[in-house]
Design a protein around this motif. Structure first.
Motif, PDB file in Angstrom:
ATOM      1  N   THR A 108       0.871  -1.168   0.000  1.00  0.00           N
ATOM      2  CA  THR A 108       0.000   0.000   0.000  1.00  0.00           C
ATOM      3  C   THR A 108       0.914   1.226   0.000  1.00  0.00           C
ATOM      4  O   THR A 108       2.114   1.118   0.261  1.00  0.00           O
ATOM      5  CB  THR A 108      -0.893   0.028   1.259  1.00  0.00           C
ATOM      6  N   LYS A 109       0.350   2.403  -0.266  1.00  0.00           N
ATOM      7  CA  LYS A 109       1.150   3.632  -0.212  1.00  0.00           C
ATOM      8  C   LYS A 109       1.766   3.794   1.178  1.00  0.00           C
ATOM      9  O   LYS A 109       2.917   4.185   1.312  1.00  0.00           O
ATOM     10  CB  LYS A 109       0.292   4.857  -0.556  1.00  0.00           C
ATOM     11  N   GLU A 110       0.978   3.490   2.188  1.00  0.00           N
ATOM     12  CA  GLU A 110       1.432   3.591   3.576  1.00  0.00           C
ATOM     13  C   GLU A 110       2.622   2.664   3.829  1.00  0.00           C
ATOM     14  O   GLU A 110       3.617   3.049   4.448  1.00  0.00           O
ATOM     15  CB  GLU A 110       0.268   3.242   4.514  1.00  0.00           C
ATOM     16  N   GLY A 111       2.539   1.436   3.336  1.00  0.00           N
ATOM     17  CA  GLY A 111       3.616   0.462   3.511  1.00  0.00           C
ATOM     18  C   GLY A 111       4.883   0.871   2.780  1.00  0.00           C
ATOM     19  O   GLY A 111       5.991   0.715   3.296  1.00  0.00           O
ATOM     20  N   TYR A 112       4.724   1.413   1.570  1.00  0.00           N
ATOM     21  CA  TYR A 112       5.864   1.879   0.780  1.00  0.00           C
ATOM     22  C   TYR A 112       6.571   3.012   1.518  1.00  0.00           C
ATOM     23  O   TYR A 112       7.793   3.024   1.654  1.00  0.00           O
ATOM     24  CB  TYR A 112       5.392   2.341  -0.602  1.00  0.00           C
ATOM     25  N   LYS A 113       5.780   3.940   2.054  1.00  0.00           N
ATOM     26  CA  LYS A 113       6.338   5.095   2.777  1.00  0.00           C
ATOM     27  C   LYS A 113       7.072   4.628   4.033  1.00  0.00           C
ATOM     28  O   LYS A 113       8.142   5.137   4.371  1.00  0.00           O
ATOM     29  CB  LYS A 113       5.208   6.071   3.137  1.00  0.00           C
ATOM     30  N   LYS A 114       6.520   3.655   4.723  1.00  0.00           N
ATOM     31  CA  LYS A 114       7.137   3.123   5.934  1.00  0.00           C
ATOM     32  C   LYS A 114       8.516   2.526   5.615  1.00  0.00           C
ATOM     33  O   LYS A 114       9.475   2.739   6.357  1.00  0.00           O
ATOM     34  CB  LYS A 114       6.205   2.061   6.541  1.00  0.00           C
ATOM     35  N   ILE A 115       8.611   1.799   4.511  1.00  0.00           N
ATOM     36  CA  ILE A 115       9.890   1.212   4.095  1.00  0.00           C
ATOM     37  C   ILE A 115      10.871   2.312   3.705  1.00  0.00           C
ATOM     38  O   ILE A 115      12.038   2.269   4.090  1.00  0.00           O
ATOM     39  CB  ILE A 115       9.684   0.206   2.942  1.00  0.00           C
ATOM     40  N   GLU A 116      10.389   3.316   2.962  1.00  0.00           N
ATOM     41  CA  GLU A 116      11.255   4.444   2.589  1.00  0.00           C
ATOM     42  C   GLU A 116      11.800   5.145   3.837  1.00  0.00           C
ATOM     43  O   GLU A 116      12.992   5.490   3.889  1.00  0.00           O
ATOM     44  CB  GLU A 116      10.476   5.476   1.764  1.00  0.00           C
TER      45      GLU A 116
ATOM     46  N   ASP B 200     -18.579  -7.025   5.550  1.00  0.00           N
ATOM     47  CA  ASP B 200     -18.414  -5.744   4.859  1.00  0.00           C
ATOM     48  C   ASP B 200     -17.037  -5.695   4.211  1.00  0.00           C
ATOM     49  O   ASP B 200     -16.093  -6.309   4.696  1.00  0.00           O
ATOM     50  CB  ASP B 200     -18.573  -4.577   5.850  1.00  0.00           C
ATOM     51  N   ILE B 201     -16.966  -4.953   3.120  1.00  0.00           N
ATOM     52  CA  ILE B 201     -15.708  -4.734   2.401  1.00  0.00           C
ATOM     53  C   ILE B 201     -15.620  -3.248   2.109  1.00  0.00           C
ATOM     54  O   ILE B 201     -16.575  -2.648   1.624  1.00  0.00           O
ATOM     55  CB  ILE B 201     -15.666  -5.500   1.065  1.00  0.00           C
ATOM     56  N   ARG B 202     -14.488  -2.660   2.444  1.00  0.00           N
ATOM     57  CA  ARG B 202     -14.269  -1.255   2.082  1.00  0.00           C
ATOM     58  C   ARG B 202     -12.806  -1.066   1.745  1.00  0.00           C
ATOM     59  O   ARG B 202     -11.992  -1.941   1.935  1.00  0.00           O
ATOM     60  CB  ARG B 202     -14.725  -0.324   3.208  1.00  0.00           C
ATOM     61  N   ARG B 203     -12.499   0.141   1.246  1.00  0.00           N
ATOM     62  CA  ARG B 203     -11.100   0.384   0.943  1.00  0.00           C
ATOM     63  C   ARG B 203     -10.518   1.408   1.873  1.00  0.00           C
ATOM     64  O   ARG B 203     -11.122   2.016   2.660  1.00  0.00           O
ATOM     65  CB  ARG B 203     -10.815   0.865  -0.464  1.00  0.00           C
TER      66      ARG B 203
ATOM     67  N   LYS C 255      -2.934   0.962  -5.863  1.00  0.00           N
ATOM     68  CA  LYS C 255      -3.622   2.254  -5.901  1.00  0.00           C
ATOM     69  C   LYS C 255      -5.042   2.059  -5.390  1.00  0.00           C
ATOM     70  O   LYS C 255      -5.673   1.043  -5.651  1.00  0.00           O
ATOM     71  CB  LYS C 255      -3.650   2.787  -7.336  1.00  0.00           C
ATOM     72  N   GLU C 256      -5.522   3.066  -4.682  1.00  0.00           N
ATOM     73  CA  GLU C 256      -6.857   2.971  -4.098  1.00  0.00           C
ATOM     74  C   GLU C 256      -7.920   2.707  -5.166  1.00  0.00           C
ATOM     75  O   GLU C 256      -8.847   1.941  -4.952  1.00  0.00           O
ATOM     76  CB  GLU C 256      -7.193   4.235  -3.302  1.00  0.00           C
ATOM     77  N   GLU C 257      -7.746   3.321  -6.348  1.00  0.00           N
ATOM     78  CA  GLU C 257      -8.752   3.116  -7.405  1.00  0.00           C
ATOM     79  C   GLU C 257      -8.716   1.696  -7.969  1.00  0.00           C
ATOM     80  O   GLU C 257      -9.649   1.251  -8.612  1.00  0.00           O
ATOM     81  CB  GLU C 257      -8.606   4.156  -8.529  1.00  0.00           C
ATOM     82  N   ASP C 258      -7.619   0.953  -7.715  1.00  0.00           N
ATOM     83  CA  ASP C 258      -7.530  -0.435  -8.177  1.00  0.00           C
ATOM     84  C   ASP C 258      -8.197  -1.405  -7.204  1.00  0.00           C
ATOM     85  O   ASP C 258      -8.361  -2.581  -7.507  1.00  0.00           O
ATOM     86  CB  ASP C 258      -6.064  -0.847  -8.358  1.00  0.00           C
ATOM     87  N   ILE C 259      -8.546  -0.915  -6.020  1.00  0.00           N
ATOM     88  CA  ILE C 259      -9.166  -1.774  -5.013  1.00  0.00           C
ATOM     89  C   ILE C 259     -10.670  -1.791  -5.278  1.00  0.00           C
ATOM     90  O   ILE C 259     -11.330  -0.766  -5.195  1.00  0.00           O
ATOM     91  CB  ILE C 259      -8.882  -1.245  -3.590  1.00  0.00           C
ATOM     92  N   GLU C 260     -11.160  -2.963  -5.629  1.00  0.00           N
ATOM     93  CA  GLU C 260     -12.587  -3.073  -5.913  1.00  0.00           C
ATOM     94  C   GLU C 260     -13.373  -2.935  -4.608  1.00  0.00           C
ATOM     95  O   GLU C 260     -12.968  -3.438  -3.568  1.00  0.00           O
ATOM     96  CB  GLU C 260     -12.889  -4.405  -6.579  1.00  0.00           C
ATOM     97  N   ALA C 261     -14.501  -2.242  -4.702  1.00  0.00           N
ATOM     98  CA  ALA C 261     -15.290  -1.971  -3.499  1.00  0.00           C
ATOM     99  C   ALA C 261     -16.110  -3.174  -3.054  1.00  0.00           C
ATOM    100  O   ALA C 261     -16.402  -3.312  -1.872  1.00  0.00           O
ATOM    101  CB  ALA C 261     -16.203  -0.776  -3.739  1.00  0.00           C
ATOM    102  N   ASP C 262     -16.462  -4.068  -3.980  1.00  0.00           N
ATOM    103  CA  ASP C 262     -17.365  -5.163  -3.602  1.00  0.00           C
ATOM    104  C   ASP C 262     -16.715  -6.543  -3.634  1.00  0.00           C
ATOM    105  O   ASP C 262     -17.370  -7.535  -3.349  1.00  0.00           O
ATOM    106  CB  ASP C 262     -18.612  -5.144  -4.496  1.00  0.00           C
ATOM    107  N   ILE C 263     -15.426  -6.595  -3.959  1.00  0.00           N
ATOM    108  CA  ILE C 263     -14.699  -7.871  -3.988  1.00  0.00           C
ATOM    109  C   ILE C 263     -13.426  -7.688  -3.163  1.00  0.00           C
ATOM    110  O   ILE C 263     -12.754  -6.664  -3.261  1.00  0.00           O
ATOM    111  CB  ILE C 263     -14.330  -8.283  -5.429  1.00  0.00           C
ATOM    112  N   VAL C 264     -13.073  -8.678  -2.360  1.00  0.00           N
ATOM    113  CA  VAL C 264     -11.865  -8.590  -1.544  1.00  0.00           C
ATOM    114  C   VAL C 264     -10.632  -8.696  -2.434  1.00  0.00           C
ATOM    115  O   VAL C 264     -10.490  -9.652  -3.200  1.00  0.00           O
ATOM    116  CB  VAL C 264     -11.835  -9.702  -0.467  1.00  0.00           C
TER     117      VAL C 264
END
Length: 160
Positions: free
Chosen positions: A11-19, A157-160, A80-89
């Protein structure tokens, strides 16, 4: 495909943490260890110098970690957040499930294996539970083989 060239999902958060960790190791830890080596050398004979040996071992660990993090960043694919489907895990989804065995609701974030942190409810897409959840939808029930036997979940429930 070479297993060493496998892309690492972050995730962006994980990438930043490694950086951030990489930057700290390069700018702070390298200097601290170099100072400890310099100080240990000033004590004289390094052949029987425990401080020197310890500092050199620490230096090797820091350099090994730097190489590992640089390699992870090179192979990283940021979800990317837009690549995360809202209704499928998918990787990046936050999934609320009912655990039938413990009769409780849990919330997991599905992440790549490099970011997994079970204590923070971040489970790898490669773990038994994570891989079983991938592709599922709200309302689906799954059974997962885990080290303790079989766990049963219902996706609430599934969310991003």
């Amino acid at each position: 495909m070479d297993p060493n060239s496998k892309e690492i999902l972050l995730t962006k958060e994980g990438y930043k943490k490694i950086e951030d960790e990489l930057e700290m190791l390069k700018t702070v830890m390298r200097k601290e260890v170099a100072e400890r080596i310099k100080e240990a050398i000033s004590f004289g004979d390094i052949s029987e110098n425990a401080e020197y040996d310890e500092a050199k071992n620490e230096q090797a660990k820091v350099e090994e970690r730097i190489l590992k993090l640089e390699n992870m960043l090179r192979k990283a694919k940021i979800i990317k957040e837009e690549d995360i489907e809202a209704d499928i895990v998918t990787v990046g989804s936050i999934v609320k499930v009912k655990d039938f065995d413990f009769d409780e609701e849990m919330e997991y974030t599905i992440v790549g294996s490099a970011e997994a942190d079970p204590y923070d409810n971040k489970i790898s897409n490669e773990s038994p539970v994570g891989s079983a959840l991938i592709g599922m939808k709200k309302g689906d029930e799954i059974e997962v083989n885990v080290p303790d036997g079989t766990a049963r979940f219902k996706i609430l429930d599934i969310r991003r």
